[in-house]
Design a protein around this motif. Structure first.
Motif, PDB file in Angstrom:
ATOM      1  N   ALA A  30       0.592  15.607 -19.764  1.00 15.52           N
ATOM      2  CA  ALA A  30       0.328  14.939 -18.484  1.00 15.52           C
ATOM      3  C   ALA A  30       1.092  15.620 -17.357  1.00 15.52           C
ATOM      4  O   ALA A  30       0.562  15.792 -16.253  1.00 15.52           O
ATOM      5  CB  ALA A  30       0.704  13.472 -18.574  1.00 15.52           C
ATOM      6  N   LYS A  31       2.325  16.017 -17.619  1.00 13.09           N
ATOM      7  CA  LYS A  31       3.104  16.726 -16.605  1.00 13.09           C
ATOM      8  C   LYS A  31       2.457  18.062 -16.271  1.00 13.09           C
ATOM      9  O   LYS A  31       2.406  18.458 -15.101  1.00 13.09           O
ATOM     10  CB  LYS A  31       4.535  16.925 -17.084  1.00 13.09           C
ATOM     11  N   ALA A  32       1.951  18.761 -17.298  1.00  9.62           N
ATOM     12  CA  ALA A  32       1.272  20.034 -17.050  1.00  9.62           C
ATOM     13  C   ALA A  32       0.016  19.818 -16.213  1.00  9.62           C
ATOM     14  O   ALA A  32      -0.291  20.619 -15.320  1.00  9.62           O
ATOM     15  CB  ALA A  32       0.919  20.708 -18.376  1.00  9.62           C
ATOM     16  N   SER A  33      -0.712  18.753 -16.483  1.00  9.34           N
ATOM     17  CA  SER A  33      -1.920  18.449 -15.727  1.00  9.34           C
ATOM     18  C   SER A  33      -1.607  18.130 -14.272  1.00  9.34           C
ATOM     19  O   SER A  33      -2.264  18.623 -13.357  1.00  9.34           O
ATOM     20  CB  SER A  33      -2.661  17.278 -16.375  1.00  9.34           C
ATOM     21  N   ILE A  34      -0.587  17.306 -14.057  1.00  8.62           N
ATOM     22  CA  ILE A  34      -0.203  16.945 -12.690  1.00  8.62           C
ATOM     23  C   ILE A  34       0.259  18.179 -11.923  1.00  8.62           C
ATOM     24  O   ILE A  34      -0.123  18.409 -10.771  1.00  8.62           O
ATOM     25  CB  ILE A  34       0.875  15.854 -12.721  1.00  8.62           C
ATOM     26  N   LEU A  35       1.075  19.015 -12.558  1.00 12.29           N
ATOM     27  CA  LEU A  35       1.561  20.215 -11.885  1.00 12.29           C
ATOM     28  C   LEU A  35       0.457  21.244 -11.686  1.00 12.29           C
ATOM     29  O   LEU A  35       0.504  22.035 -10.743  1.00 12.29           O
ATOM     30  CB  LEU A  35       2.739  20.813 -12.651  1.00 12.29           C
ATOM     31  N   HIS A  36      -0.559  21.244 -12.561  1.00 11.90           N
ATOM     32  CA  HIS A  36      -1.704  22.131 -12.367  1.00 11.90           C
ATOM     33  C   HIS A  36      -2.429  21.752 -11.073  1.00 11.90           C
ATOM     34  O   HIS A  36      -2.791  22.614 -10.270  1.00 11.90           O
ATOM     35  CB  HIS A  36      -2.654  22.037 -13.564  1.00 11.90           C
ATOM     36  N   ARG A  37      -2.614  20.477 -10.861  1.00 13.95           N
ATOM     37  CA  ARG A  37      -3.266  20.013  -9.636  1.00 13.95           C
ATOM     38  C   ARG A  37      -2.385  20.284  -8.413  1.00 13.95           C
ATOM     39  O   ARG A  37      -2.869  20.710  -7.368  1.00 13.95           O
ATOM     40  CB  ARG A  37      -3.575  18.529  -9.729  1.00 13.95           C
ATOM     41  N   ALA A  38      -1.090  20.018  -8.547  1.00 15.18           N
ATOM     42  CA  ALA A  38      -0.176  20.241  -7.418  1.00 15.18           C
ATOM     43  C   ALA A  38      -0.094  21.727  -7.059  1.00 15.18           C
ATOM     44  O   ALA A  38      -0.112  22.081  -5.874  1.00 15.18           O
ATOM     45  CB  ALA A  38       1.209  19.699  -7.755  1.00 15.18           C
ATOM     46  N   SER A  39      -0.038  22.586  -8.068  1.00  9.79           N
ATOM     47  CA  SER A  39       0.034  24.022  -7.780  1.00  9.79           C
ATOM     48  C   SER A  39      -1.281  24.519  -7.184  1.00  9.79           C
ATOM     49  O   SER A  39      -1.283  25.390  -6.319  1.00  9.79           O
ATOM     50  CB  SER A  39       0.394  24.808  -9.042  1.00  9.79           C
ATOM     51  N   GLY A  40      -2.400  23.969  -7.625  1.00  9.80           N
ATOM     52  CA  GLY A  40      -3.688  24.331  -7.028  1.00  9.80           C
ATOM     53  C   GLY A  40      -3.756  23.917  -5.570  1.00  9.80           C
ATOM     54  O   GLY A  40      -4.230  24.671  -4.714  1.00  9.80           O
ATOM     55  N   ALA A  41      -3.271  22.724  -5.264  1.00 10.63           N
ATOM     56  CA  ALA A  41      -3.251  22.268  -3.872  1.00 10.63           C
ATOM     57  C   ALA A  41      -2.306  23.128  -3.033  1.00 10.63           C
ATOM     58  O   ALA A  41      -2.623  23.486  -1.894  1.00 10.63           O
ATOM     59  CB  ALA A  41      -2.829  20.805  -3.809  1.00 10.63           C
ATOM     60  N   LEU A  42      -1.153  23.485  -3.596  1.00  7.53           N
ATOM     61  CA  LEU A  42      -0.204  24.348  -2.905  1.00  7.53           C
ATOM     62  C   LEU A  42      -0.843  25.688  -2.566  1.00  7.53           C
ATOM     63  O   LEU A  42      -0.762  26.160  -1.430  1.00  7.53           O
ATOM     64  CB  LEU A  42       1.045  24.553  -3.771  1.00  7.53           C
ATOM     65  N   LEU A  43      -1.498  26.289  -3.541  1.00  3.28           N
ATOM     66  CA  LEU A  43      -2.144  27.580  -3.309  1.00  3.28           C
ATOM     67  C   LEU A  43      -3.289  27.463  -2.314  1.00  3.28           C
ATOM     68  O   LEU A  43      -3.473  28.325  -1.447  1.00  3.28           O
ATOM     69  CB  LEU A  43      -2.640  28.164  -4.631  1.00  3.28           C
ATOM     70  N   PHE A  44      -4.069  26.407  -2.415  1.00  4.36           N
ATOM     71  CA  PHE A  44      -5.199  26.206  -1.517  1.00  4.36           C
ATOM     72  C   PHE A  44      -4.740  26.056  -0.070  1.00  4.36           C
ATOM     73  O   PHE A  44      -5.336  26.617   0.847  1.00  4.36           O
ATOM     74  CB  PHE A  44      -6.007  24.977  -1.947  1.00  4.36           C
ATOM     75  N   LEU A  45      -3.662  25.303   0.128  1.00  3.22           N
ATOM     76  CA  LEU A  45      -3.165  25.094   1.486  1.00  3.22           C
ATOM     77  C   LEU A  45      -2.442  26.318   2.035  1.00  3.22           C
ATOM     78  O   LEU A  45      -2.497  26.591   3.238  1.00  3.22           O
ATOM     79  CB  LEU A  45      -2.247  23.877   1.524  1.00  3.22           C
ATOM     80  N   LEU A  47      -2.984  29.509   1.213  1.00  2.00           N
ATOM     81  CA  LEU A  47      -3.813  30.711   1.335  1.00  2.00           C
ATOM     82  C   LEU A  47      -4.179  30.992   2.786  1.00  2.00           C
ATOM     83  O   LEU A  47      -3.884  32.090   3.287  1.00  2.00           O
ATOM     84  CB  LEU A  47      -5.054  30.583   0.443  1.00  2.00           C
ATOM     85  N   PRO A  48      -4.773  30.053   3.521  1.00  2.00           N
ATOM     86  CA  PRO A  48      -5.109  30.386   4.912  1.00  2.00           C
ATOM     87  C   PRO A  48      -3.918  30.306   5.863  1.00  2.00           C
ATOM     88  O   PRO A  48      -3.946  30.902   6.938  1.00  2.00           O
ATOM     89  CB  PRO A  48      -6.154  29.337   5.285  1.00  2.00           C
ATOM     90  N   LEU A  49      -2.876  29.583   5.496  1.00  2.00           N
ATOM     91  CA  LEU A  49      -1.750  29.392   6.410  1.00  2.00           C
ATOM     92  C   LEU A  49      -0.659  30.453   6.275  1.00  2.00           C
ATOM     93  O   LEU A  49      -0.004  30.787   7.256  1.00  2.00           O
ATOM     94  CB  LEU A  49      -1.128  28.006   6.187  1.00  2.00           C
ATOM     95  N   ILE A  50      -0.446  30.954   5.060  1.00  2.00           N
ATOM     96  CA  ILE A  50       0.663  31.885   4.833  1.00  2.00           C
ATOM     97  C   ILE A  50       0.181  33.224   4.273  1.00  2.00           C
ATOM     98  O   ILE A  50       0.484  34.281   4.820  1.00  2.00           O
ATOM     99  CB  ILE A  50       1.712  31.266   3.873  1.00  2.00           C
ATOM    100  N   LEU A  51      -0.550  33.193   3.191  1.00  2.00           N
ATOM    101  CA  LEU A  51      -0.848  34.418   2.458  1.00  2.00           C
ATOM    102  C   LEU A  51      -1.790  35.362   3.200  1.00  2.00           C
ATOM    103  O   LEU A  51      -1.520  36.562   3.308  1.00  2.00           O
ATOM    104  CB  LEU A  51      -1.401  34.062   1.083  1.00  2.00           C
ATOM    105  N   VAL A  52      -2.900  34.863   3.712  1.00  4.75           N
ATOM    106  CA  VAL A  52      -3.854  35.729   4.418  1.00  4.75           C
ATOM    107  C   VAL A  52      -3.249  36.285   5.704  1.00  4.75           C
ATOM    108  O   VAL A  52      -3.369  37.493   5.961  1.00  4.75           O
ATOM    109  CB  VAL A  52      -5.187  34.985   4.661  1.00  4.75           C
ATOM    110  N   PRO A  53      -2.583  35.466   6.534  1.00  4.59           N
ATOM    111  CA  PRO A  53      -1.954  36.065   7.727  1.00  4.59           C
ATOM    112  C   PRO A  53      -0.876  37.105   7.397  1.00  4.59           C
ATOM    113  O   PRO A  53      -0.774  38.126   8.087  1.00  4.59           O
ATOM    114  CB  PRO A  53      -1.337  34.867   8.457  1.00  4.59           C
TER     115      PRO A  53
END
Length: 138
Positions: A30-45, A47-53
């Motif tokens: 369950a912890k792995a699942s929750i962190l999978h979602r959290a890390s996906g949200a972190l990367l999604f947010l 990507l356009p704000l930090i990584l691409v610029p």
């Protein structure tokens, strides 16, 4: 009729995140699942704000690359990048775990817990390796 039917039924309210964090012992899967979602949200947010610029600025000219390199040398920036590195590595490793689970391999409780442990171990070990490189260990 019995007396148990006349007793009021217990009411279960929605539980909050603090109750989950402090009162409930979640299984490793369950912890792995929750962190999978959290890390996906972190990367999604991020990507356009930090990584691409950052990438766009680094490939514009040699001067902009030098400016980005100087900015990334800041320890606070390195910690942010380390968090992004962990997010990517955890999301990648957990994603492979879910692909294997989609093939109906390791679906029983014991193997699911073991694979969640492997996800944490591999992603954290890789984060340490990349973190050492990021902070200049070699």
């Amino acid at each position: 009729m019995s007396d148990s039917s006349s007793k009021p039924r217990p009411q279960f309210r929605n539980i909050g995140p603090t109750q989950i964090l402090f009162n409930y012992k979640l299984p490793l899967a369950a912890k792995a699942s929750i962190l999978h979602r959290a890390s996906g949200a972190l990367l999604f947010l991020c990507l356009p704000l930090i990584l691409v610029p950052l990438f766009a600025a680094s490939v514009t000219s040699p001067e902009s690359y030098a400016a980005i390199s100087a900015w990334v040398a800041n320890p606070v920036c390195k910690l942010i990048l380390l968090a992004l590195i962990w997010g990517y590595l955890h999301h990648f490793c957990a994603g492979i775990r879910y692909l294997v689970l989609d093939l109906h391999i390791g679906m029983d409780k014991v193997n699911a817990q073991k694979s969640a442990g492997v996800v944490f171990g591999v992603s954290l070990a890789l984060t340490v390796v990349f973190g050492l490189k990021l902070f200049g260990a070699w």
